[in-house]
Write a protein that holds these residues in place. Structure first.
Motif, mmCIF file in Angstrom:
data_model
loop_
_atom_site.group_PDB
_atom_site.id
_atom_site.type_symbol
_atom_site.label_atom_id
_atom_site.label_comp_id
_atom_site.label_asym_id
_atom_site.label_seq_id
_atom_site.Cartn_x
_atom_site.Cartn_y
_atom_site.Cartn_z
ATOM 1 N N VAL A 177 36.584 75.256 68.303
ATOM 2 C CA VAL A 177 35.642 76.282 67.850
ATOM 3 C C VAL A 177 35.868 77.500 68.739
ATOM 4 N N ALA A 178 36.445 78.541 68.165
ATOM 5 C CA ALA A 178 36.884 79.694 68.948
ATOM 6 C C ALA A 178 35.822 80.786 68.989
ATOM 7 N N CYS A 179 34.669 80.428 69.530
ATOM 8 C CA CYS A 179 33.585 81.377 69.786
ATOM 9 C C CYS A 179 32.909 80.920 71.058
ATOM 10 N N PHE A 180 32.613 81.854 71.965
ATOM 11 C CA PHE A 180 32.131 81.477 73.284
ATOM 12 C C PHE A 180 30.796 80.739 73.238
ATOM 13 N N HIS A 234 28.300 70.269 68.376
ATOM 14 C CA HIS A 234 27.941 68.848 68.337
ATOM 15 C C HIS A 234 27.831 68.328 66.909
ATOM 16 N N GLY A 235 27.375 69.176 65.999
ATOM 17 C CA GLY A 235 27.340 68.764 64.600
ATOM 18 C C GLY A 235 28.723 68.555 64.033
ATOM 19 N N LEU A 236 29.664 69.425 64.395
ATOM 20 C CA LEU A 236 31.039 69.274 63.924
ATOM 21 C C LEU A 236 31.655 67.988 64.454
ATOM 22 N N ARG A 237 31.302 67.616 65.672
ATOM 23 C CA ARG A 237 31.805 66.352 66.220
ATOM 24 C C ARG A 237 31.322 65.155 65.407
ATOM 25 N N ASP A 238 30.161 65.303 64.784
ATOM 26 C CA ASP A 238 29.663 64.235 63.904
ATOM 27 C C ASP A 238 30.387 64.206 62.570
ATOM 28 N N LEU A 271 36.559 70.685 70.247
ATOM 29 C CA LEU A 271 36.281 71.331 71.524
ATOM 30 C C LEU A 271 35.774 72.743 71.291
ATOM 31 N N GLY A 272 34.919 73.210 72.200
ATOM 32 C CA GLY A 272 34.408 74.572 72.124
ATOM 33 C C GLY A 272 34.951 75.395 73.273
ATOM 34 N N ILE A 273 35.303 76.639 73.004
ATOM 35 C CA ILE A 273 35.916 77.448 74.056
ATOM 36 C C ILE A 273 34.922 77.791 75.167
ATOM 37 N N GLN A 296 42.445 79.753 75.790
ATOM 38 C CA GLN A 296 43.508 79.038 76.490
ATOM 39 C C GLN A 296 42.959 77.816 77.225
ATOM 40 N N ALA A 297 41.762 77.919 77.779
ATOM 41 C CA ALA A 297 41.154 76.765 78.441
ATOM 42 C C ALA A 297 40.924 75.629 77.445
ATOM 43 N N ALA A 298 40.456 75.977 76.248
ATOM 44 C CA ALA A 298 40.198 74.950 75.241
ATOM 45 C C ALA A 298 41.498 74.343 74.725
ATOM 46 N N VAL A 299 42.520 75.179 74.524
ATOM 47 C CA VAL A 299 43.804 74.658 74.062
ATOM 48 C C VAL A 299 44.376 73.684 75.082
ATOM 49 N N ALA A 300 44.288 74.026 76.359
ATOM 50 C CA ALA A 300 44.807 73.133 77.398
ATOM 51 C C ALA A 300 44.114 71.780 77.346
ATOM 52 N N MET A 301 42.810 71.781 77.142
ATOM 53 C CA MET A 301 42.089 70.507 77.054
ATOM 54 C C MET A 301 42.430 69.762 75.771
#
Length: 220
Positions: free
Chosen positions: A77-80, A86-90, A97-99, A206-211
């Motif tokens: 999810v590319a928004c700070f 959490h809903g998307l994870r369901d 992952l969220g940025i 970039q932090a989210a992509v790495a994770m």
């Protein structure tokens, strides 16, 4: 023949220029045996600054994530503000992952006092609520805004001047020893900001992509 795993990054707002900036943030990972796809939620709001705009972005983004789920190994999810995280994870069985979350976790692994640069003042209360919900508010030494519209980030010189001024204020006035760029559209300016402020700077996409790379590789 085995195909590369795919990481899909979703821009919850409808601004294609922001999605293009997200795509540029991913370029350093291009040598990896992964496919990166950056999508725009065309039915989302034109920029996300207020809580109402963040909330309005969730349903269109959820439809897009469902559409892409069969061909995706991890979503970002590319928004700070990480709207709907959490809903998307369901909704889907793959990592989401969220940025915002990823950038804070990354920054805390680099420094002790985290300073956040927001686009607009309207976003700051929402971000602070999120930090409290994450249980990390005591590590955030301050969040200051550029007071720009998301669309104004296209003016790189203006954006950089304001970012450098805010970053130095967080450093000198709030004691920040690491900075987070609190928007998905800032990636092009990360290295310049790091040089100007003399501090490590975390770019959230970039932090989210790495994770996400770690999560996908760990499942291989």
């Amino acid at each position: 023949m085995a195909t590369n795993a795919r990481i899909t990054l979703v821009n919850p707002n409808s601004l294609v220029k922001v999605t293009e900036a997200i795509g540029r943030a991913v370029l350093p990972f291009g040598h990896l045996p992964l496919d990166f796809r950056c999508l725009t939620s065309t039915d989302g709001p034109a920029g996300i600054q207020t809580q109402a705009e963040a909330d309005a972005s969730i349903a269109p983004m959820a439809r897009l994530v469902r559409q892409e789920a069969a061909a995706t190994d991890a979503f970002i999810v590319a928004c700070f503000s990480d709207p709907g995280l959490h809903g998307l994870r369901d909704l889907v069985p793959v990592p989401v992952l969220g940025i915002g979350e990823c950038s804070v976790l990354t920054a805390m692994s680099i420094g002790t006092r985290v300073g956040v640069i927001a686009i607009a003042s309207a976003a700051v209360p929402r971000h602070l609520r999120y930090f409290r919900a994450m249980g990390v508010a005591d590590r955030i030494c301050g969040e200051l805004a550029l007071d720009m519209q998301v669309s104004q980030l296209a003016d790189a010189d203006l954006a950089f001047q304001r970012m450098a001024a805010v970053g130095k204020t967080l450093r000198d006035g709030h004691g920040a020893d690491v900075l987070i760029m609190g928007c998905a559209g800032m990636a092009d300016l990360r290295a310049r900001l790091e040089d100007a402020c003399g501090l490590p700077v975390v770019e959230p996409t970039q932090a989210a992509v790495a994770m996400a790379v770690g999560r996908v590789a760990g499942r291989a």
